[in-house]
Design a protein around this motif. Structure first.
Motif, PDB file in Angstrom:
ATOM      1  N   ASP A   1       0.832  -1.210   0.000  1.00  0.00           N
ATOM      2  CA  ASP A   1       0.000   0.000   0.000  1.00  0.00           C
ATOM      3  C   ASP A   1       0.865   1.258   0.000  1.00  0.00           C
ATOM      4  O   ASP A   1       0.370   2.370   0.047  1.00  0.00           O
ATOM      5  CB  ASP A   1      -0.956   0.001   1.202  1.00  0.00           C
ATOM      6  N   THR A   2       2.201   1.071  -0.041  1.00  0.00           N
ATOM      7  CA  THR A   2       3.107   2.231  -0.161  1.00  0.00           C
ATOM      8  C   THR A   2       3.986   1.973  -1.386  1.00  0.00           C
ATOM      9  O   THR A   2       3.499   1.964  -2.491  1.00  0.00           O
ATOM     10  CB  THR A   2       3.948   2.430   1.119  1.00  0.00           C
ATOM     11  N   VAL A   3       5.275   1.755  -1.177  1.00  0.00           N
ATOM     12  CA  VAL A   3       6.168   1.518  -2.313  1.00  0.00           C
ATOM     13  C   VAL A   3       6.284   0.019  -2.594  1.00  0.00           C
ATOM     14  O   VAL A   3       5.946  -0.802  -1.754  1.00  0.00           O
ATOM     15  CB  VAL A   3       7.572   2.108  -2.032  1.00  0.00           C
ATOM     16  N   TYR A   4       6.786  -0.312  -3.790  1.00  0.00           N
ATOM     17  CA  TYR A   4       7.055  -1.723  -4.091  1.00  0.00           C
ATOM     18  C   TYR A   4       8.132  -2.244  -3.134  1.00  0.00           C
ATOM     19  O   TYR A   4       9.026  -1.502  -2.729  1.00  0.00           O
ATOM     20  CB  TYR A   4       7.524  -1.877  -5.540  1.00  0.00           C
ATOM     21  N   GLY A   5       8.006  -3.526  -2.775  1.00  0.00           N
ATOM     22  CA  GLY A   5       8.969  -4.108  -1.847  1.00  0.00           C
ATOM     23  C   GLY A   5       9.713  -5.284  -2.459  1.00  0.00           C
ATOM     24  O   GLY A   5       9.241  -5.930  -3.395  1.00  0.00           O
ATOM     25  N   LEU A   6      10.905  -5.531  -1.916  1.00  0.00           N
ATOM     26  CA  LEU A   6      11.685  -6.715  -2.260  1.00  0.00           C
ATOM     27  C   LEU A   6      11.484  -7.683  -1.104  1.00  0.00           C
ATOM     28  O   LEU A   6      11.689  -7.309   0.055  1.00  0.00           O
ATOM     29  CB  LEU A   6      13.162  -6.314  -2.381  1.00  0.00           C
ATOM     30  N   GLY A   7      11.065  -8.919  -1.406  1.00  0.00           N
ATOM     31  CA  GLY A   7      10.755  -9.825  -0.304  1.00  0.00           C
ATOM     32  C   GLY A   7      11.189 -11.256  -0.553  1.00  0.00           C
ATOM     33  O   GLY A   7      11.479 -11.653  -1.686  1.00  0.00           O
TER      34      GLY A   7
ATOM     35  N   ILE B   1       7.639   8.393  16.945  1.00  0.00           N
ATOM     36  CA  ILE B   1       7.522   8.452  15.486  1.00  0.00           C
ATOM     37  C   ILE B   1       8.929   8.463  14.905  1.00  0.00           C
ATOM     38  O   ILE B   1       9.676   9.422  15.084  1.00  0.00           O
ATOM     39  CB  ILE B   1       6.771   9.733  15.018  1.00  0.00           C
ATOM     40  N   VAL B   2       9.309   7.378  14.227  1.00  0.00           N
ATOM     41  CA  VAL B   2      10.657   7.269  13.662  1.00  0.00           C
ATOM     42  C   VAL B   2      10.710   7.932  12.288  1.00  0.00           C
ATOM     43  O   VAL B   2      11.681   8.578  11.924  1.00  0.00           O
ATOM     44  CB  VAL B   2      11.065   5.778  13.556  1.00  0.00           C
ATOM     45  N   ARG B   3       9.632   7.749  11.507  1.00  0.00           N
ATOM     46  CA  ARG B   3       9.584   8.348  10.169  1.00  0.00           C
ATOM     47  C   ARG B   3       8.128   8.639   9.828  1.00  0.00           C
ATOM     48  O   ARG B   3       7.276   7.774   9.951  1.00  0.00           O
ATOM     49  CB  ARG B   3      10.151   7.366   9.136  1.00  0.00           C
ATOM     50  N   GLU B   4       7.893   9.862   9.418  1.00  0.00           N
ATOM     51  CA  GLU B   4       6.535  10.193   8.998  1.00  0.00           C
ATOM     52  C   GLU B   4       6.404   9.881   7.518  1.00  0.00           C
ATOM     53  O   GLU B   4       7.164  10.385   6.698  1.00  0.00           O
ATOM     54  CB  GLU B   4       6.253  11.673   9.264  1.00  0.00           C
ATOM     55  N   GLY B   5       5.473   9.020   7.170  1.00  0.00           N
ATOM     56  CA  GLY B   5       5.274   8.635   5.773  1.00  0.00           C
ATOM     57  C   GLY B   5       3.806   8.743   5.411  1.00  0.00           C
ATOM     58  O   GLY B   5       3.128   9.693   5.803  1.00  0.00           O
ATOM     59  N   LYS B   6       3.328   7.705   4.741  1.00  0.00           N
ATOM     60  CA  LYS B   6       1.970   7.756   4.197  1.00  0.00           C
ATOM     61  C   LYS B   6       0.886   7.621   5.285  1.00  0.00           C
ATOM     62  O   LYS B   6      -0.203   8.164   5.146  1.00  0.00           O
ATOM     63  CB  LYS B   6       1.835   6.632   3.162  1.00  0.00           C
ATOM     64  N   GLY B   7       1.192   6.875   6.329  1.00  0.00           N
ATOM     65  CA  GLY B   7       0.175   6.636   7.372  1.00  0.00           C
ATOM     66  C   GLY B   7      -0.055   7.842   8.237  1.00  0.00           C
ATOM     67  O   GLY B   7       0.889   8.479   8.720  1.00  0.00           O
TER      68      GLY B   7
ATOM     69  N   PRO C   1      -4.942  -3.407   8.652  1.00  0.00           N
ATOM     70  CA  PRO C   1      -3.898  -3.202   7.658  1.00  0.00           C
ATOM     71  C   PRO C   1      -3.805  -1.738   7.239  1.00  0.00           C
ATOM     72  O   PRO C   1      -4.821  -1.061   7.150  1.00  0.00           O
ATOM     73  CB  PRO C   1      -4.346  -4.076   6.480  1.00  0.00           C
ATOM     74  N   GLY C   2      -2.593  -1.279   6.982  1.00  0.00           N
ATOM     75  CA  GLY C   2      -2.396   0.117   6.603  1.00  0.00           C
ATOM     76  C   GLY C   2      -0.938   0.430   6.365  1.00  0.00           C
ATOM     77  O   GLY C   2      -0.058  -0.413   6.571  1.00  0.00           O
ATOM     78  N   PRO C   3      -0.657   1.682   5.945  1.00  0.00           N
ATOM     79  CA  PRO C   3       0.704   2.055   5.533  1.00  0.00           C
ATOM     80  C   PRO C   3       1.623   2.400   6.703  1.00  0.00           C
ATOM     81  O   PRO C   3       2.171   3.490   6.794  1.00  0.00           O
ATOM     82  CB  PRO C   3       0.456   3.270   4.625  1.00  0.00           C
ATOM     83  N   TYR C   4       1.756   1.435   7.618  1.00  0.00           N
ATOM     84  CA  TYR C   4       2.578   1.652   8.818  1.00  0.00           C
ATOM     85  C   TYR C   4       3.573   0.513   8.978  1.00  0.00           C
ATOM     86  O   TYR C   4       3.300  -0.622   8.599  1.00  0.00           O
ATOM     87  CB  TYR C   4       1.701   1.659  10.078  1.00  0.00           C
ATOM     88  N   THR C   5       4.721   0.822   9.584  1.00  0.00           N
ATOM     89  CA  THR C   5       5.630  -0.200  10.089  1.00  0.00           C
ATOM     90  C   THR C   5       5.702   0.049  11.588  1.00  0.00           C
ATOM     91  O   THR C   5       6.046   1.146  12.020  1.00  0.00           O
ATOM     92  CB  THR C   5       7.043  -0.064   9.478  1.00  0.00           C
ATOM     93  N   PHE C   6       5.354  -0.971  12.372  1.00  0.00           N
ATOM     94  CA  PHE C   6       5.407  -0.826  13.831  1.00  0.00           C
ATOM     95  C   PHE C   6       6.608  -1.588  14.371  1.00  0.00           C
ATOM     96  O   PHE C   6       6.792  -2.773  14.074  1.00  0.00           O
ATOM     97  CB  PHE C   6       4.125  -1.354  14.473  1.00  0.00           C
ATOM     98  N   ILE C   7       7.434  -0.888  15.144  1.00  0.00           N
ATOM     99  CA  ILE C   7       8.587  -1.539  15.773  1.00  0.00           C
ATOM    100  C   ILE C   7       8.131  -2.045  17.140  1.00  0.00           C
ATOM    101  O   ILE C   7       7.647  -1.280  17.977  1.00  0.00           O
ATOM    102  CB  ILE C   7       9.761  -0.544  15.902  1.00  0.00           C
ATOM    103  N   LEU C   8       8.267  -3.362  17.314  1.00  0.00           N
ATOM    104  CA  LEU C   8       7.766  -4.010  18.527  1.00  0.00           C
ATOM    105  C   LEU C   8       8.882  -4.855  19.139  1.00  0.00           C
ATOM    106  O   LEU C   8       9.819  -5.255  18.452  1.00  0.00           O
ATOM    107  CB  LEU C   8       6.566  -4.908  18.166  1.00  0.00           C
TER     108      LEU C   8
ATOM    109  N   PRO D   1       6.883   6.248   1.471  1.00  0.00           N
ATOM    110  CA  PRO D   1       7.053   5.049   2.304  1.00  0.00           C
ATOM    111  C   PRO D   1       6.065   5.007   3.463  1.00  0.00           C
ATOM    112  O   PRO D   1       5.298   5.947   3.686  1.00  0.00           O
ATOM    113  CB  PRO D   1       8.482   5.196   2.818  1.00  0.00           C
ATOM    114  N   SER D   2       6.108   3.909   4.200  1.00  0.00           N
ATOM    115  CA  SER D   2       5.207   3.763   5.356  1.00  0.00           C
ATOM    116  C   SER D   2       5.648   4.687   6.493  1.00  0.00           C
ATOM    117  O   SER D   2       6.811   5.081   6.572  1.00  0.00           O
ATOM    118  CB  SER D   2       5.206   2.312   5.841  1.00  0.00           C
TER     119      SER D   2
END
Length: 206
Positions: free
Chosen positions: A35-41, A195-201, A96-103, A182-183
């Motif tokens: 839901d943000t940029v293309y990813g390599l996985g 907040i580490v990086r402000e992106g799309k979410g 689901p959404g444009p976030y990365t959560f550090i846990l 990005p997310s």
């Protein structure tokens, strides 16, 4: 030569999803839409594939900050220490959404990530990505192909992505034009969210 597969986000074709999952199970690398940029996985359980991603990114696997892309919150207990109700409510609201959560990482992390204190969790709001991890049965690790020094089209236009990554990966999914934002990355591993990086979410999830 990478395989090029067209998948429609509104209604991903199960046969095409199976094709992608077979590549992952065989240790292949994919480029896929989120839901943000293309990813390599790649499959989180395949060490050789993880090492290939780290090589492409020119970092050691132990020092990498790859995100874990999960299908839903039920995967979390395998990789994340028990989280409190407040944290869980934030996750429920945002995903689901444009976030990365550090846990906080759990003791049962896959071998290369055993020493990690924290993990980044992604549940993208994109049916292609979600169907892949659901069918695979475990998360994929993911890293963005976005590059600040590059012409935007090379990270958003699937045909140009294929041109650039053809010899590095095994399959590129054409899921339509990607985003270039990005997310939003939020660290929930301590008492207070950071907040580490402000992106799309949006930050209105608190």
């Amino acid at each position: 030569m990478a395989e090029f597969v067209r998948i429609y986000e509104e209604n991903p074709n199960p046969k095409e999803i199976d094709k992608v999952v077979t590549v992952l199970k065989n240790g292949g690398l994919i480029i896929y839409p989120t839901d943000t940029v293309y990813g390599l996985g790649c499959d989180i359980t395949n060490l050789k594939a993880l090492e290939r991603v780290a090589r492409i990114k020119q970092i050691s696997l132990e020092k990498s900050n790859f995100s874990f892309v999960c299908h839903d919150l039920s995967n979390l207990s395998d990789y994340v220490k028990q989280i409190n109700t407040t944290t869980f409510k934030i996750l429920k609201r945002a995903l689901p959404g444009p976030y990365t959560f550090i846990l906080p990482g759990s003791k049962s992390l896959p071998n290369p990530f055993k020493k990690k204190k924290t993990v980044g969790i992604r549940i993208p709001n994109n049916n292609i990505a979600l169907d892949i991890v659901k069918k695979l049965g475990n998360p994929i690790i993911s890293t963005s192909i976005r590059d600040d020094d590059e012409i935007i089209e090379y990270t958003t236009d699937p045909e140009l992505i294929l041109e650039k990554w053809d010899n590095l990966v095994d399959l590129v999914i054409d899921g339509g034009y990607g985003d270039n934002e990005p997310s939003t990355v939020i660290d929930l591993s301590e008492e207070e969210p950071v907040i580490v990086r402000e992106g799309k979410g949006s930050l209105e999830i608190f």
